[in-house]
Design a protein around this motif. Structure first.
Motif: not given
Length: 183
Positions: A22-27, A30-36
């Motif tokens: 999931l973190l490899k996805k570019e788009h 930011a809040n979802v990225r930090v959470e994961h």
């Protein structure tokens, strides 16, 4: 010791792989990225704890029989020596020797019962050992003797490891990496 509690190793590894994908996805917002990323860090910590528990369980199961026999042997010797110490026909010089042997077997019993759970068990009564094995046994035995003399109850750390200086087996980076995490 029974089965390791909590989610299994495979489940945690699967969750880690899912988060990494999931973190490899570019788009990704930011809040979802930090959470994961936080979830991934927590899962990696959880994975280390589970791996330590599996290692402790593996060593416990592997050395259960030899520790049982050694414990019985030490307890039998302690019982015999205490009985001999209470005997009134034993002279003073012989009592001193009996007390020394009794101390040795009490330390042996403590060694058997409180051996570090994350280290391969080194048998007390085995014959014909390598120098490194003998050195490890002596270090741990001395530590157990200090604990016995101090009278302190030993508490294991959160990982279940004792703070006994044991020579670690040197491993290369390739051995430490798991095939699931290769990139």
């Amino acid at each position: 010791m029974g089965k390791v509690k909590g989610p299994g190793l495979a489940i945690v590894k699967k969750k880690i792989r899912d988060n990494e994908r999931l973190l490899k996805k570019e788009h990704l917002p930011a809040n979802v990225r930090v959470e994961h990323e936080r979830a991934l860090a927590a899962l990696q910590d959880q994975l280390q704890v589970i791996q330590l528990e599996h290692k402790k369980l593996k060593y416990y199961e592997r050395y259960k029989k030899i520790r049982f026999f050694e414990r019985k042997k030490a307890e039998r010797h302690i019982k015999q020596l205490e009985k001999r110490l209470g005997d009134s026909s034993v002279n003073v010089s012989e009592k001193d020797k009996v007390k020394e042997k009794l101390h040795k077997y009490r330390v042996d019993l403590k060694y058997i019962k409180e051996y570090p759970p994350l280290v391969k068990y080194v048998s007390l009564y085995a014959e014909g050992n390598v120098e490194a094995t003998e050195e490890t046994r002596k270090k741990i035995w001395r530590e157990m003797e200090e604990r016995l003399l101090s009278g302190k109850k030993h508490n294991l750390g959160p990982s279940g490891a004792n703070n006994i200086p044991v020579k670690k087996k040197q491993t290369s980076e390739e051995e430490l990496n798991d095939e699931f995490f290769e990139k």
